[in-house]
Design a protein around this motif. Sequence first.
Motif, PDB file in Angstrom:
ATOM      1  N   VAL A   1     -66.835 -25.815  -5.453  1.00  0.00           N
ATOM      2  CA  VAL A   1     -65.731 -24.905  -5.138  1.00  0.00           C
ATOM      3  C   VAL A   1     -64.654 -25.133  -6.203  1.00  0.00           C
ATOM      4  CG1 VAL A   1     -63.970 -24.246  -3.452  1.00  0.00           C
ATOM      5  CG2 VAL A   1     -66.245 -24.982  -2.664  1.00  0.00           C
ATOM      6  N   PRO A   2     -64.537 -24.205  -7.154  1.00  0.00           N
ATOM      7  CA  PRO A   2     -63.493 -24.365  -8.173  1.00  0.00           C
ATOM      8  C   PRO A   2     -62.135 -23.981  -7.611  1.00  0.00           C
ATOM      9  CG  PRO A   2     -64.745 -22.362  -8.597  1.00  0.00           C
ATOM     10  CD  PRO A   2     -65.373 -23.037  -7.398  1.00  0.00           C
ATOM     11  N   GLY A   3     -61.169 -24.866  -7.766  1.00  0.00           N
ATOM     12  CA  GLY A   3     -59.819 -24.565  -7.308  1.00  0.00           C
ATOM     13  C   GLY A   3     -59.196 -23.480  -8.164  1.00  0.00           C
ATOM     14  N   GLN A   4     -58.333 -22.704  -7.548  1.00  0.00           N
ATOM     15  CA  GLN A   4     -57.638 -21.647  -8.259  1.00  0.00           C
ATOM     16  C   GLN A   4     -56.141 -21.797  -8.040  1.00  0.00           C
ATOM     17  OE1 GLN A   4     -60.853 -18.386  -7.058  1.00  0.00           O
ATOM     18  NE2 GLN A   4     -59.389 -17.659  -8.570  1.00  0.00           N
ATOM     19  N   VAL A   5     -55.365 -21.219  -8.947  1.00  0.00           N
ATOM     20  CA  VAL A   5     -53.916 -21.205  -8.794  1.00  0.00           C
ATOM     21  C   VAL A   5     -53.610 -20.108  -7.786  1.00  0.00           C
ATOM     22  CG1 VAL A   5     -51.709 -20.865  -9.945  1.00  0.00           C
ATOM     23  CG2 VAL A   5     -53.572 -22.045 -11.140  1.00  0.00           C
ATOM     24  N   GLU A   6     -53.101 -20.523  -6.638  1.00  0.00           N
ATOM     25  CA  GLU A   6     -52.959 -19.593  -5.516  1.00  0.00           C
ATOM     26  C   GLU A   6     -51.929 -18.497  -5.748  1.00  0.00           C
ATOM     27  OE1 GLU A   6     -52.330 -22.242  -2.229  1.00  0.00           O
ATOM     28  OE2 GLU A   6     -54.423 -22.900  -2.240  1.00  0.00           O
ATOM     29  N   THR A   7     -51.070 -18.659  -6.749  1.00  0.00           N
ATOM     30  CA  THR A   7     -50.071 -17.639  -7.052  1.00  0.00           C
ATOM     31  C   THR A   7     -50.516 -16.689  -8.162  1.00  0.00           C
ATOM     32  OG1 THR A   7     -48.979 -19.168  -8.576  1.00  0.00           O
ATOM     33  CG2 THR A   7     -48.140 -19.084  -6.310  1.00  0.00           C
ATOM     34  N   ASP A   8     -51.727 -16.869  -8.680  1.00  0.00           N
ATOM     35  CA  ASP A   8     -52.234 -16.000  -9.747  1.00  0.00           C
ATOM     36  C   ASP A   8     -52.449 -14.573  -9.267  1.00  0.00           C
ATOM     37  OD1 ASP A   8     -52.272 -17.692 -11.887  1.00  0.00           O
ATOM     38  OD2 ASP A   8     -54.438 -17.902 -11.987  1.00  0.00           O
TER      39      ASP A   8
ATOM     40  N   PRO B   1     -60.112 -29.198  -8.715  1.00  0.00           N
ATOM     41  CA  PRO B   1     -58.813 -28.537  -8.814  1.00  0.00           C
ATOM     42  C   PRO B   1     -58.671 -27.803 -10.154  1.00  0.00           C
ATOM     43  CG  PRO B   1     -58.563 -30.808  -8.101  1.00  0.00           C
ATOM     44  CD  PRO B   1     -59.985 -30.639  -8.537  1.00  0.00           C
ATOM     45  N   HIS B   2     -57.854 -26.765 -10.155  1.00  0.00           N
ATOM     46  CA  HIS B   2     -57.637 -25.991 -11.379  1.00  0.00           C
ATOM     47  C   HIS B   2     -56.980 -26.879 -12.434  1.00  0.00           C
ATOM     48  CE1 HIS B   2     -56.132 -22.916 -14.093  1.00  0.00           C
ATOM     49  NE2 HIS B   2     -57.013 -22.098 -13.524  1.00  0.00           N
TER      50      HIS B   2
ATOM     51  N   ALA C   1     -58.907 -31.914   2.083  1.00  0.00           N
ATOM     52  CA  ALA C   1     -59.814 -33.037   1.832  1.00  0.00           C
ATOM     53  C   ALA C   1     -60.880 -33.218   2.901  1.00  0.00           C
ATOM     54  CB  ALA C   1     -59.007 -34.324   1.661  1.00  0.00           C
ATOM     55  N   VAL C   2     -60.609 -32.807   4.116  1.00  0.00           N
ATOM     56  CA  VAL C   2     -61.611 -32.976   5.170  1.00  0.00           C
ATOM     57  C   VAL C   2     -62.779 -31.998   5.019  1.00  0.00           C
ATOM     58  CG1 VAL C   2     -59.942 -33.898   6.820  1.00  0.00           C
ATOM     59  CG2 VAL C   2     -60.424 -31.444   6.799  1.00  0.00           C
ATOM     60  N   HIS C   3     -62.664 -31.040   4.117  1.00  0.00           N
ATOM     61  CA  HIS C   3     -63.705 -30.019   3.971  1.00  0.00           C
ATOM     62  C   HIS C   3     -64.555 -30.184   2.711  1.00  0.00           C
ATOM     63  CE1 HIS C   3     -62.094 -28.071   7.444  1.00  0.00           C
ATOM     64  NE2 HIS C   3     -60.915 -27.960   6.872  1.00  0.00           N
ATOM     65  N   TYR C   4     -64.323 -31.219   1.928  1.00  0.00           N
ATOM     66  CA  TYR C   4     -65.188 -31.482   0.785  1.00  0.00           C
ATOM     67  C   TYR C   4     -65.560 -32.955   0.734  1.00  0.00           C
ATOM     68  CZ  TYR C   4     -60.837 -32.749  -1.715  1.00  0.00           C
ATOM     69  OH  TYR C   4     -59.647 -33.308  -2.102  1.00  0.00           O
ATOM     70  N   ASP C   5     -66.642 -33.229  -0.008  1.00  0.00           N
ATOM     71  CA  ASP C   5     -67.154 -34.594  -0.097  1.00  0.00           C
ATOM     72  C   ASP C   5     -66.657 -35.340  -1.322  1.00  0.00           C
ATOM     73  OD1 ASP C   5     -69.141 -34.574   2.192  1.00  0.00           O
ATOM     74  OD2 ASP C   5     -69.760 -32.804   1.060  1.00  0.00           O
ATOM     75  N   LEU C   6     -66.326 -34.580  -2.381  1.00  0.00           N
ATOM     76  CA  LEU C   6     -65.932 -35.203  -3.644  1.00  0.00           C
ATOM     77  C   LEU C   6     -64.974 -34.277  -4.364  1.00  0.00           C
ATOM     78  CD1 LEU C   6     -66.483 -37.446  -5.848  1.00  0.00           C
ATOM     79  CD2 LEU C   6     -68.291 -35.920  -6.698  1.00  0.00           C
ATOM     80  N   THR C   7     -63.921 -34.855  -4.912  1.00  0.00           N
ATOM     81  CA  THR C   7     -63.054 -34.099  -5.805  1.00  0.00           C
ATOM     82  C   THR C   7     -63.314 -34.590  -7.223  1.00  0.00           C
ATOM     83  OG1 THR C   7     -60.792 -33.390  -6.265  1.00  0.00           O
ATOM     84  CG2 THR C   7     -61.058 -35.637  -5.544  1.00  0.00           C
ATOM     85  N   VAL C   8     -63.395 -33.658  -8.151  1.00  0.00           N
ATOM     86  CA  VAL C   8     -63.703 -33.977  -9.541  1.00  0.00           C
ATOM     87  C   VAL C   8     -62.560 -33.481 -10.413  1.00  0.00           C
ATOM     88  CG1 VAL C   8     -65.270 -33.483 -11.451  1.00  0.00           C
ATOM     89  CG2 VAL C   8     -66.182 -33.841  -9.170  1.00  0.00           C
ATOM     90  N   THR C   9     -62.028 -34.367 -11.246  1.00  0.00           N
ATOM     91  CA  THR C   9     -60.922 -33.974 -12.118  1.00  0.00           C
ATOM     92  C   THR C   9     -61.209 -34.229 -13.592  1.00  0.00           C
ATOM     93  OG1 THR C   9     -59.892 -36.144 -11.876  1.00  0.00           O
ATOM     94  CG2 THR C   9     -59.216 -34.426 -10.314  1.00  0.00           C
ATOM     95  N   ASP C  10     -62.232 -35.013 -13.879  1.00  0.00           N
ATOM     96  CA  ASP C  10     -62.439 -35.447 -15.253  1.00  0.00           C
ATOM     97  C   ASP C  10     -63.770 -35.022 -15.860  1.00  0.00           C
ATOM     98  OD1 ASP C  10     -63.922 -37.029 -13.588  1.00  0.00           O
ATOM     99  OD2 ASP C  10     -63.421 -38.915 -14.552  1.00  0.00           O
ATOM    100  N   ILE C  11     -64.402 -34.023 -15.289  1.00  0.00           N
ATOM    101  CA  ILE C  11     -65.671 -33.519 -15.829  1.00  0.00           C
ATOM    102  C   ILE C  11     -65.450 -32.077 -16.262  1.00  0.00           C
ATOM    103  CG2 ILE C  11     -68.088 -32.999 -15.337  1.00  0.00           C
ATOM    104  CD1 ILE C  11     -68.033 -35.208 -13.222  1.00  0.00           C
ATOM    105  N   ALA C  12     -65.845 -31.762 -17.481  1.00  0.00           N
ATOM    106  CA  ALA C  12     -65.703 -30.391 -17.978  1.00  0.00           C
ATOM    107  C   ALA C  12     -66.605 -29.463 -17.173  1.00  0.00           C
ATOM    108  CB  ALA C  12     -66.059 -30.326 -19.456  1.00  0.00           C
ATOM    109  N   MET C  13     -66.156 -28.237 -16.987  1.00  0.00           N
ATOM    110  CA  MET C  13     -66.889 -27.288 -16.156  1.00  0.00           C
ATOM    111  C   MET C  13     -68.336 -27.081 -16.618  1.00  0.00           C
ATOM    112  SD  MET C  13     -66.704 -25.726 -13.349  1.00  0.00           S
ATOM    113  CE  MET C  13     -64.996 -25.532 -12.902  1.00  0.00           C
ATOM    114  N   PRO C  14     -68.622 -26.929 -17.918  1.00  0.00           N
ATOM    115  CA  PRO C  14     -70.029 -26.743 -18.304  1.00  0.00           C
ATOM    116  C   PRO C  14     -70.926 -27.897 -17.856  1.00  0.00           C
ATOM    117  CG  PRO C  14     -68.603 -26.113 -20.114  1.00  0.00           C
ATOM    118  CD  PRO C  14     -67.721 -26.757 -19.068  1.00  0.00           C
ATOM    119  N   ALA C  15     -70.453 -29.121 -17.982  1.00  0.00           N
ATOM    120  CA  ALA C  15     -71.240 -30.279 -17.552  1.00  0.00           C
ATOM    121  C   ALA C  15     -71.384 -30.291 -16.030  1.00  0.00           C
ATOM    122  CB  ALA C  15     -70.587 -31.565 -18.033  1.00  0.00           C
ATOM    123  N   LEU C  16     -70.329 -29.955 -15.321  1.00  0.00           N
ATOM    124  CA  LEU C  16     -70.374 -29.938 -13.864  1.00  0.00           C
ATOM    125  C   LEU C  16     -71.347 -28.881 -13.361  1.00  0.00           C
ATOM    126  CD1 LEU C  16     -69.312 -31.096 -11.249  1.00  0.00           C
ATOM    127  CD2 LEU C  16     -67.326 -29.580 -11.451  1.00  0.00           C
TER     128      LEU C  16
END
Length: 179
Positions: A6-13, A46-47, A65-80
């Motif tokens: 689930v890619p995070g988005q900027v909610e005000t976009d 997160p975005h 946080a209760v709805h996901y198993d892992l948050t990822v901040t340091d992996i580039a999207m293509p690799a993920l």
Amino acid sequence: RRIILVPGQVETDASIRTGALDIKTNAELLFEVRKANPDAFVIYKPHPDVLVGARVADDNQQQMAVHYDLTVTDIAMPALLESVDEVHTLTSLTGFEALLRGINVYTYGMPFYAGWGLTTDCYQCARRSRKLTLDQLVAATLILYPVYVDPDSGEQINVETAVDLINLQRQKPARTTLN
């Protein structure tokens, strides 16, 4: 287990304001994804603009946080994307990137790539009544729809010339800044 991104988005976009219907926040999206996929392993990324502080962060981190198993901040999207089975999104461009890689995409809004028979969509758009192949969607998105402009002359150019200019730019040595 199935791995869902689930890619995070900027909610005000603008893409959320105009392309998201009932679900408008990352928290609401994560809730829906978990409800529909209770046994899946859900990754939330997160975005990047939020991570670097350029955009406002979600104010409901604990609720999310209760709805996901892992948050990822340091992996580039293509690799993920190489590690996931599905992408679930409101309107993120990550869904288009996933389609290009043959990954199943579920949309909870109406991004440009939804409604053409290539994604599993929560909503339908009456104007998008025909089915497209991935090649047709890519051609429409990158060749037929955009207007490309020469950065030096300001003249309109075709896609081939734009690609040539990008390749020329890539061959130039990177500029360094002085401190």
